[in-house]
Design an enzyme around this catalytic site. Structure first.
Site: not given
Ligand code: CTP
Length: 216
Positions: A21-23
């Site tokens: 995922s992405n932050r």
């Protein structure tokens, strides 16, 4: 105006218990949706998984993966949308296939994940999706902010690219404040100094309203 907003990260499964995922906390996108609604606009809101509650007056679609977000945008980016703001932190790559069972630890010190590119949703808005309204992107950069944001503005055929530096702990991810640089298609640039994402969102909606007036 009718405004479509994407927000939050996407999740790409590695196996049933793990993902890439992405932050992204989703705070900027959620603040934009709230600000647009407070200014009397209609909002189609497409959000990845975050720990925030969606604004009740928005028409919200919850998605998990980049492919699901692409499909939701493709479905909702109709010709009656006046402006589309792509605030989501979409995964650029996903595991080529998710393992059906949990991947078990072995004696190996290294394992390799093979990733494949996801579709660029913002980059597909003009073509193949055929969107002709105001197109606004976000660019999160750790370096060369102006050069990278200008390149994304052109590549993705946006009217406005909103850029911010990420990578230090004071602005960007998961914090309540941010500072933004704005790059317009006509070459104009602007800066919004450090302030809360709620206040930034209100200013961005005012800017987008003005762009909309100039276009009509
Ligand atoms: N974006 C998108 N779909 C993707 C990747 C990005 O819609 N698969 C959108 C984001 O919502 C954002 C803009 O494109 O509005 C820029 O995203 P960013 O991650 O900064 O840029 P990328 O094009 O992914 O380039 P890079 O990761 O190499 O910086």
């Amino acid at each position: 105006m009718k405004i479509l907003i994407t927000a939050g990260p996407t999740r790409e499964a590695i196996d049933p218990v793990r993902y890439i995922s992405n932050r992204s906390s989703g705070k900027m996108g959620y603040a934009l949706a709230e600000a647009a609604l407070a200014s009397g606009h209609q909002v189609s809101f497409i959000s990845g998984p975050v720990a925030l509650s969606a604004p009740s007056e928005a028409q919200t679609t919850q998605v998990l993966t980049a492919a699901e977000m692409y499909a939701a945008v493709e479905n909702q980016l109709t010709s009656d949308i006046d402006a589309a703001i792509f605030c989501a932190a979409v995964a650029d790559y996903r595991p080529i296939s998710a393992a059906e069972q949990k991947i078990k630890k072995t004696q190996d010190q290294h394992i390799t994940l093979t990733l494949e590119k996801t579709a660029d949703i913002l980059g597909s808005a003009r073509s193949p999706m055929g969107f002709e309204g105001l197109l606004i992107g976000f660019a999160a950069e750790t370096q060369h902010l102006e050069k990278n944001a200008q390149a994304k503005l052109k590549q993705k055929k946006c009217d406005l690219m909103i850029a911010n530096l990420v990578g230090d702990s004071t602005t960007g991810f998961d914090v309540d404040e941010n500072q933004l640089q704005l790059f317009y298609r006509n070459g104009k640039t602007d800066a919004l100094p450090r302030q809360t994402k709620v206040r930034l969102a209100q200013k961005l909606i005012e800017i987008i309203e003005k762009l909309g007036e100039a276009k009509t």
